[in-house]
Enzyme design. Sequence first.
Site, short mmCIF file in Angstrom:
data_model
loop_
_atom_site.label_atom_id
_atom_site.label_comp_id
_atom_site.label_asym_id
_atom_site.label_seq_id
_atom_site.Cartn_x
_atom_site.Cartn_y
_atom_site.Cartn_z
N ASN A 10 7.07 -4.16 2.97
CA ASN A 10 8.28 -3.81 3.28
C ASN A 10 8.95 -2.77 2.40
OD1 ASN A 10 11.00 -3.02 4.05
ND2 ASN A 10 11.85 -5.26 3.87
N TRP A 11 8.63 -1.37 2.43
CA TRP A 11 8.99 -0.50 1.44
C TRP A 11 10.62 -0.51 1.40
CZ3 TRP A 11 4.91 4.27 2.32
CH2 TRP A 11 3.83 3.65 2.08
N LYS A 12 11.42 -1.19 1.99
CA LYS A 12 12.86 -0.83 2.36
C LYS A 12 13.19 0.53 1.89
CE LYS A 12 13.12 -5.44 0.17
NZ LYS A 12 13.96 -6.65 -0.58
N HIS A 95 15.75 -8.56 9.36
CA HIS A 95 15.47 -8.92 7.69
C HIS A 95 16.90 -8.95 7.14
CE1 HIS A 95 15.11 -7.99 3.50
NE2 HIS A 95 13.49 -8.09 3.84
N GLU A 97 18.45 -8.42 4.67
CA GLU A 97 19.50 -7.29 4.39
C GLU A 97 19.96 -6.71 5.54
OE1 GLU A 97 16.49 -5.65 1.97
OE2 GLU A 97 16.37 -7.02 0.65
N GLU A 165 11.80 -16.02 5.46
CA GLU A 165 12.17 -15.45 4.23
C GLU A 165 13.40 -16.13 3.59
OE1 GLU A 165 10.32 -11.45 3.34
OE2 GLU A 165 12.15 -11.19 4.54
N GLY A 171 13.45 -10.68 -3.65
CA GLY A 171 13.70 -9.78 -4.67
C GLY A 171 14.20 -10.40 -6.16
N SER A 211 9.53 -12.76 -3.04
CA SER A 211 8.62 -12.83 -4.30
C SER A 211 7.29 -13.02 -4.41
CB SER A 211 9.64 -13.45 -5.66
OG SER A 211 10.92 -13.24 -5.36
N GLY A 232 8.15 -7.39 -0.44
CA GLY A 232 8.78 -6.17 -0.59
C GLY A 232 8.46 -5.41 -1.92
N GLY A 233 9.14 -5.88 -3.18
CA GLY A 233 8.76 -5.35 -4.17
C GLY A 233 7.28 -4.98 -4.51
C1 PEP Z 1 11.45 -8.68 1.35
O1 PEP Z 1 12.08 -7.73 1.26
O2 PEP Z 1 11.39 -9.04 2.81
C2 PEP Z 1 10.79 -9.25 0.33
C3 PEP Z 1 10.42 -10.49 0.55
O3 PEP Z 1 11.22 -9.03 -0.79
P1 PEP Z 1 10.33 -9.03 -2.29
O4 PEP Z 1 8.91 -9.47 -2.13
O5 PEP Z 1 10.65 -8.25 -3.24
O6 PEP Z 1 10.91 -10.62 -2.42
#
Ligand code: PEP
Length: 258
Positions: A10-12, A95, A97, A165, A171, A211, A232-233
């Site tokens: 997920n590049w957000k 998601h 967010e 999640e 994050g 994470s 994500g990251g």
């Molecule tokens: C996400 O945004 O779905 C996520 C899991 O982010 P991260 O891997 O950065 O925790």
Amino acid sequence: MARTPVIAGNWKCHMRLDSAFELASGLRDRIDDVQDVEKIVCPPFLYLATVEVALTTSSIMVGAQDVHWEDDAAATGEVGPQMLEELVDYVIIGHSERRHRFGETDEMVNTKVQAALATGLQPIMCVGETLEERQAGHTEGVLLRQTRSGLNGSEFPDGFIIAYEPVWAIGTGMAATADDANGAIDLIRREIAAGFGQAKADTVRILYGGSVTGDNIAEFMSREGIDGALVGGASLKVDAFAKIVEEAARVRTGARGN
Ligand code: PEP
């Protein structure tokens, strides 16, 4: 039944036109050949077409990060399912967010899931508790409610994808333990079995997200109930995402490290 693992990035709200193209091309060079794992990248709407071009004929699939529930509507700023379906195969829905920063409700998530399915898109439906909910002992209730409500009225295909999640793990660098994630995923699968039958529930791919890195993915993938990760990251760098994909494939195929 054997469930094909999924690693989705997920590049957000990251990247620019050139860096999106470079990241997609770099991933293509690095993980196109990795088998036994479904690889998905989810760039911002604006870069979907560019990333599609970079990944043409590759084994890496493209998804969007959200979808509106209708096309041809007075819905300024939104992107409808038929528009997306022309470009991509997957879409992240619900998601945390979207839920917590942009006020998306369980009902909206359900409407989006139904619209995506009706159009032929494969949803990646996210569920997960906040830290406050967890500390108050409400994790189970939240997961059951979000799962039940998200799938309400749907006839979803085998292989449907859900991402567990925990919001506090996203994050933050504080991933859940593999045992905790596995327990939550078991609960979600049992809830699906109660509503749709065990045979159907056994086909659903339930990912962990929060994470995930190249260093901890093997631990998650070693649990039978965890079918992959939403990342994500660590999906923003070729090396980091490639390591996650390679590790996931290594664990699931039982191959020795290379
Ligand atoms: C996400 O945004 O779905 C996520 C899991 O982010 P991260 O891997 O950065 O925790």
